[in-house]
Design a protein around this motif. Structure first.
Motif, PDB file in Angstrom:
ATOM      1  N   ASP A  25       0.344 -24.872  -4.186  1.00 38.52           N
ATOM      2  CA  ASP A  25       0.210 -24.765  -5.478  1.00 38.52           C
ATOM      3  C   ASP A  25      -1.049 -25.134  -5.584  1.00 38.52           C
ATOM      4  OD1 ASP A  25       2.674 -24.350  -6.589  1.00 38.52           O
ATOM      5  OD2 ASP A  25       3.185 -26.362  -5.945  1.00 38.52           O
ATOM      6  N   LYS A  26      -1.925 -24.701  -6.921  1.00 40.52           N
ATOM      7  CA  LYS A  26      -3.145 -24.818  -7.285  1.00 40.52           C
ATOM      8  C   LYS A  26      -3.386 -25.210  -8.650  1.00 40.52           C
ATOM      9  CE  LYS A  26      -4.353 -21.122  -5.417  1.00 40.52           C
ATOM     10  NZ  LYS A  26      -2.987 -20.218  -4.580  1.00 40.52           N
ATOM     11  N   PRO A  27      -3.959 -25.765  -9.117  1.00 40.47           N
ATOM     12  CA  PRO A  27      -4.450 -26.387 -10.301  1.00 40.47           C
ATOM     13  C   PRO A  27      -4.088 -25.003 -11.438  1.00 40.47           C
ATOM     14  CG  PRO A  27      -5.788 -27.642  -9.364  1.00 40.47           C
ATOM     15  CD  PRO A  27      -5.540 -26.593  -8.363  1.00 40.47           C
ATOM     16  N   GLY A  28      -4.788 -24.061 -11.315  1.00 40.81           N
ATOM     17  CA  GLY A  28      -4.373 -22.921 -12.584  1.00 40.81           C
ATOM     18  C   GLY A  28      -3.765 -22.206 -12.207  1.00 40.81           C
ATOM     19  N   ASP A  29      -2.486 -22.682 -12.138  1.00 40.37           N
ATOM     20  CA  ASP A  29      -1.297 -22.025 -11.428  1.00 40.37           C
ATOM     21  C   ASP A  29      -0.230 -22.852 -12.967  1.00 40.37           C
ATOM     22  OD1 ASP A  29      -2.156 -20.409  -9.236  1.00 40.37           O
ATOM     23  OD2 ASP A  29      -1.026 -22.252  -7.722  1.00 40.37           O
ATOM     24  N   PHE A  30      -1.204 -24.045 -13.572  1.00 40.59           N
ATOM     25  CA  PHE A  30      -0.244 -24.221 -14.561  1.00 40.59           C
ATOM     26  C   PHE A  30      -1.121 -24.492 -15.406  1.00 40.59           C
ATOM     27  CE2 PHE A  30       0.314 -26.361  -9.928  1.00 40.59           C
ATOM     28  CZ  PHE A  30       2.254 -26.433 -10.761  1.00 40.59           C
ATOM     29  N   LYS A  31       0.065 -23.877 -16.804  1.00 43.44           N
ATOM     30  CA  LYS A  31      -0.812 -24.265 -18.187  1.00 43.44           C
ATOM     31  C   LYS A  31      -1.486 -24.633 -18.698  1.00 43.44           C
ATOM     32  CE  LYS A  31       3.209 -20.329 -19.792  1.00 43.44           C
ATOM     33  NZ  LYS A  31       3.863 -20.643 -20.444  1.00 43.44           N
ATOM     34  N   SER A  32      -1.447 -26.105 -18.437  1.00 43.66           N
ATOM     35  CA  SER A  32      -1.823 -27.414 -19.465  1.00 43.66           C
ATOM     36  C   SER A  32      -2.144 -28.257 -18.298  1.00 43.66           C
ATOM     37  CB  SER A  32      -0.449 -28.193 -19.937  1.00 43.66           C
ATOM     38  OG  SER A  32      -0.271 -27.172 -21.276  1.00 43.66           O
ATOM     39  N   GLN A  33      -3.261 -29.067 -18.970  1.00 48.12           N
ATOM     40  CA  GLN A  33      -3.443 -30.278 -17.634  1.00 48.12           C
ATOM     41  C   GLN A  33      -4.252 -31.575 -18.470  1.00 48.12           C
ATOM     42  OE1 GLN A  33      -6.699 -28.260 -14.545  1.00 48.12           O
ATOM     43  NE2 GLN A  33      -5.327 -26.547 -14.837  1.00 48.12           N
ATOM     44  N   VAL A  34      -3.834 -32.730 -17.614  1.00 48.83           N
ATOM     45  CA  VAL A  34      -4.501 -33.979 -18.643  1.00 48.83           C
ATOM     46  C   VAL A  34      -4.670 -34.706 -17.001  1.00 48.83           C
ATOM     47  CG1 VAL A  34      -2.355 -34.609 -18.476  1.00 48.83           C
ATOM     48  CG2 VAL A  34      -4.080 -35.833 -20.297  1.00 48.83           C
ATOM     49  N   PRO A  35      -6.460 -34.986 -17.420  1.00 53.19           N
ATOM     50  CA  PRO A  35      -6.803 -36.332 -16.564  1.00 53.19           C
ATOM     51  C   PRO A  35      -6.080 -37.382 -16.797  1.00 53.19           C
ATOM     52  CG  PRO A  35      -8.480 -36.028 -18.483  1.00 53.19           C
ATOM     53  CD  PRO A  35      -7.264 -35.484 -18.881  1.00 53.19           C
ATOM     54  N   LEU A  36      -6.133 -38.095 -15.468  1.00 58.19           N
ATOM     55  CA  LEU A  36      -5.288 -39.394 -15.472  1.00 58.19           C
ATOM     56  C   LEU A  36      -6.344 -40.683 -14.964  1.00 58.19           C
ATOM     57  CD1 LEU A  36      -2.515 -38.232 -13.460  1.00 58.19           C
ATOM     58  CD2 LEU A  36      -2.819 -38.840 -15.570  1.00 58.19           C
ATOM     59  N   THR A  37      -5.778 -41.716 -15.396  1.00 55.74           N
ATOM     60  CA  THR A  37      -6.832 -43.049 -15.365  1.00 55.74           C
ATOM     61  C   THR A  37      -6.451 -44.030 -13.740  1.00 55.74           C
ATOM     62  OG1 THR A  37      -6.614 -43.842 -17.700  1.00 55.74           O
ATOM     63  CG2 THR A  37      -8.451 -42.933 -17.300  1.00 55.74           C
ATOM     64  N   LEU A  38      -6.473 -44.466 -13.271  1.00 51.32           N
ATOM     65  CA  LEU A  38      -6.029 -45.493 -12.666  1.00 51.32           C
ATOM     66  C   LEU A  38      -6.502 -47.064 -12.848  1.00 51.32           C
ATOM     67  CD1 LEU A  38      -5.778 -43.062  -9.675  1.00 51.32           C
ATOM     68  CD2 LEU A  38      -4.413 -43.255 -11.257  1.00 51.32           C
ATOM     69  N   SER A  39      -5.635 -47.511 -12.283  1.00 54.12           N
ATOM     70  CA  SER A  39      -5.464 -48.571 -12.547  1.00 54.12           C
ATOM     71  C   SER A  39      -4.917 -49.688 -11.228  1.00 54.12           C
ATOM     72  CB  SER A  39      -5.552 -49.749 -13.690  1.00 54.12           C
ATOM     73  OG  SER A  39      -4.346 -49.708 -14.319  1.00 54.12           O
ATOM     74  N   GLY A  40      -5.361 -50.796 -10.801  1.00 53.38           N
ATOM     75  CA  GLY A  40      -4.409 -51.345  -9.887  1.00 53.38           C
ATOM     76  C   GLY A  40      -4.720 -50.925  -8.754  1.00 53.38           C
ATOM     77  N   GLU A  41      -3.600 -51.662  -8.103  1.00 53.24           N
ATOM     78  CA  GLU A  41      -4.219 -51.389  -6.061  1.00 53.24           C
ATOM     79  C   GLU A  41      -3.431 -49.837  -5.933  1.00 53.24           C
ATOM     80  OE1 GLU A  41      -3.452 -53.507  -1.845  1.00 53.24           O
ATOM     81  OE2 GLU A  41      -3.153 -54.534  -4.433  1.00 53.24           O
ATOM     82  N   GLY A  42      -3.273 -49.376  -5.156  1.00 53.23           N
ATOM     83  CA  GLY A  42      -2.942 -48.231  -4.382  1.00 53.23           C
ATOM     84  C   GLY A  42      -2.533 -47.952  -3.356  1.00 53.23           C
ATOM     85  N   PRO A  43      -2.059 -47.268  -2.741  1.00 49.04           N
ATOM     86  CA  PRO A  43      -2.417 -46.059  -2.471  1.00 49.04           C
ATOM     87  C   PRO A  43      -1.594 -44.893  -3.703  1.00 49.04           C
ATOM     88  CG  PRO A  43      -1.404 -45.877  -0.448  1.00 49.04           C
ATOM     89  CD  PRO A  43      -1.617 -47.129  -0.969  1.00 49.04           C
ATOM     90  N   TRP A  44      -0.643 -45.705  -3.710  1.00 48.38           N
ATOM     91  CA  TRP A  44       0.013 -45.044  -5.070  1.00 48.38           C
ATOM     92  C   TRP A  44       0.013 -45.784  -6.156  1.00 48.38           C
ATOM     93  CZ3 TRP A  44       2.128 -47.696  -0.312  1.00 48.38           C
ATOM     94  CH2 TRP A  44       3.096 -46.866   0.863  1.00 48.38           C
ATOM     95  N   TYR A  45       0.941 -45.179  -7.150  1.00 47.02           N
ATOM     96  CA  TYR A  45       0.551 -45.466  -8.816  1.00 47.02           C
ATOM     97  C   TYR A  45       1.480 -44.351  -9.122  1.00 47.02           C
ATOM     98  CZ  TYR A  45      -4.046 -46.118  -7.519  1.00 47.02           C
ATOM     99  OH  TYR A  45      -5.221 -46.698  -6.807  1.00 47.02           O
ATOM    100  N   ARG A  46       2.114 -45.580 -10.483  1.00 46.39           N
ATOM    101  CA  ARG A  46       3.055 -45.441 -11.345  1.00 46.39           C
ATOM    102  C   ARG A  46       3.092 -44.653 -12.742  1.00 46.39           C
ATOM    103  NH1 ARG A  46       6.596 -48.942 -13.930  1.00 46.39           N
ATOM    104  NH2 ARG A  46       4.965 -50.718 -13.172  1.00 46.39           N
TER     105      ARG A  46
END
Length: 459
Positions: A25-46
């Motif tokens: 999959d590539k981003p262009g295959d999807f109609k809607s996109q929204v940026p995410l902001t991360l906080s806390g310890e990764g590498p997993w994010y909820r």
């Protein structure tokens, strides 16, 4: 021959799988996109998915949701519907204990006693049923008063005089009336000493049931120690409601008096609705119906009494209805007009769906983007236990946080979309990949056909 054929089949199949994996999959295959902001310890994010974001998905089960890094690479992820939670609260309470005596000649028989209790069932006095002469009474066990504890009993904690070391084995019985006893199995505590070390075991597990009284009888007569403390641990379990995500107020239409309908943005598993009651002292017995589309008949979903009343200068209202959680896109509310109705215009309605979490494994450089809206996308989510090897509910709470930078920032992709014509010309890379894949399949078919035409080798 058959072994060589199998090798060729597996080789061709492996080629097809490898070619399919390249077509990611590539981003262009999807109609809607929204940026995410991360906080806390990764590498997993909820990420708690806002309803406004979920509504951008083309498929009800969110199989077309993806997370991409700055290089446009898809991230491994899992989708978890939040379930109703239970909370357990444990408490430890001191209880009264009363000795149970028997005569030395009675052996291991159960002592007969007479008791005195108050109106609440709390024991005041416990005495042998028959008078025992001084010196012939034997301590056989103990009677515990748990009448003040209303919750299920989970654990018994005992302490006894230090003169009696070793293992202490006894039977445990429970009763609510001191007449009928139920066996709760065997118990064992211990106090052992060797060299300069001491090992003690004071706790005994109980079956998690309620009882007003417990009877402890030592297995060997004359072996019961003198208790110095008796405690019972009980637990209560409460159910926390399932987290819900509410929509913005939705306008409706009034088909006729006492009948209102609303069109949802898409088919959703609605758990609850909230009807606006504009006027004070409104009273409306109501029935709610739902369906997936206009060609289907209405199905009853819920009924109840909606009201907004003024009592003692305060506004008291009940304006919610519980639904079974099935997928609907149209809702209809019928109101008994004898209660005064809800007015000529349709009230606004809010609907709630169960909260949804997305957990992803951040790989590559950020920023990360959430993408939705591809009606041809297939499910790509992993089970949580696969995505997080040491997964546990507590582990899930400790993950880093990801947040959507505002649902208003959802943008429509200007790249190729599954149902939008591409203005910039054909995607030659994708066409080339499909051509190679098709050639591999044709080669595989030709190989199989040629092998089938060969005459069988005579032995």
């Amino acid at each position: 021959m058959s072994q060589k054929l199998n090798l060729r089949w597996w080789g061709a199949a492996g080629l097809c799988v490898a070619l399919s994996a390249v077509a990611q999959d590539k981003p262009g295959d999807f109609k809607s996109q929204v940026p995410l902001t991360l906080s806390g310890e990764g590498p997993w994010y909820r990420l708690e998915l806002p309803l406004a974001v979920q509504l951008q998905a083309s498929q009800t089960d969110l199989r077309d949701i993806r997370v991409f890094n700055a290089a446009g690479e898809p991230q491994a992820y899992a989708v978890a519907r939040q379930q109703a939670q239970t909370r357990e609260q444990r408490s430890l309470a001191d209880v009264k204990w009363f000795p149970l005596y028997n005569s030395a000649q009675a052996g291991d028989s159960i002592p007969s006693v007479r008791v005195q209790s108050n109106a609440n069932g709390t024991l005041v006095e416990v005495q042998p049923a028959t008078e025992l002469e001084a010196g012939e009474e034997v301590l056989r066990g103990w009677l515990l008063d748990a009448s003040a504890i209303k919750a299920p009993l989970q654990q018994l904690v005992l302490d006894w005089t230090s003169e009696r070391d070793g293992f202490q084995r006894f039977s445990i019985e429970a009763s609510d009336d001191l007449q009928h006893w139920q066996s709760w199995g065997e118990g064992q505590v211990a106090r052992l000493s060797f060299a300069d070390e001491r090992v003690e075991q004071h706790e005994v597990a109980l079956p998690g049931q309620s009882a007003r009284y417990l009877r402890l009888l030592w297995n060997t007569p004359q072996a019961a120690p003198v208790l110095t403390s008796a405690q019972l641990q009980s637990s209560t379990t409460s159910s926390l409601p399932s987290p819900l995500v509410w929509s913005q107020p939705l306008g409706g239409t009034a088909a006729k008096a006492g009948e209102y309908s609303w069109q949802l943005p898409k088919g959703l598993n609605v758990e609850r609705v909230r009807v606006e009651l504009k006027q004070a002292n409104s009273l409306a017995p109501a029935t709610l119906y739902g369906r997936r589309e206009s060609s289907l008949p209405w199905q009853p979903l819920s009924n109840g009494l909606l009201y907004r009343l003024t009592q003692n200068g305060q506004d008291v209202q009940q304006n919610e209805l519980q639904l079974p959680g099935q997928t609907v896109q149209q809702l209809k509310l019928t109101v008994d007009e004898r209660g005064g109705g809800l007015g000529a215009e349709a009230p606004t309605l809010q609907f709630a769906v169960r909260g949804t979490q997305l957990v992803f494994l951040a790989r590559g450089a950020g920023p990360y983007t959430l993408a939705l809206g591809n009606p041809t996308a297939t499910a790509a989510n992993l089970p949580l236990a696969t995505l997080i090897p040491d997964y546990s509910p507590q582990r899930l709470k400790e993950l880093g946080q990801a947040k959507v930078e505002g649902a208003s920032q959802l943008t429509t992709s200007t790249a190729a979309s599954p149902d939008v014509a591409v203005a910039s010309g054909p995607d030659w890379k994708k066409i080339g990949l499909w051509a190679v894949l098709l050639l591999g399949v044709l080669a595989l078919a030709g190989m199989a056909f040629s092998l089938l035409r060969k005459p069988a080798v005579k032995s």
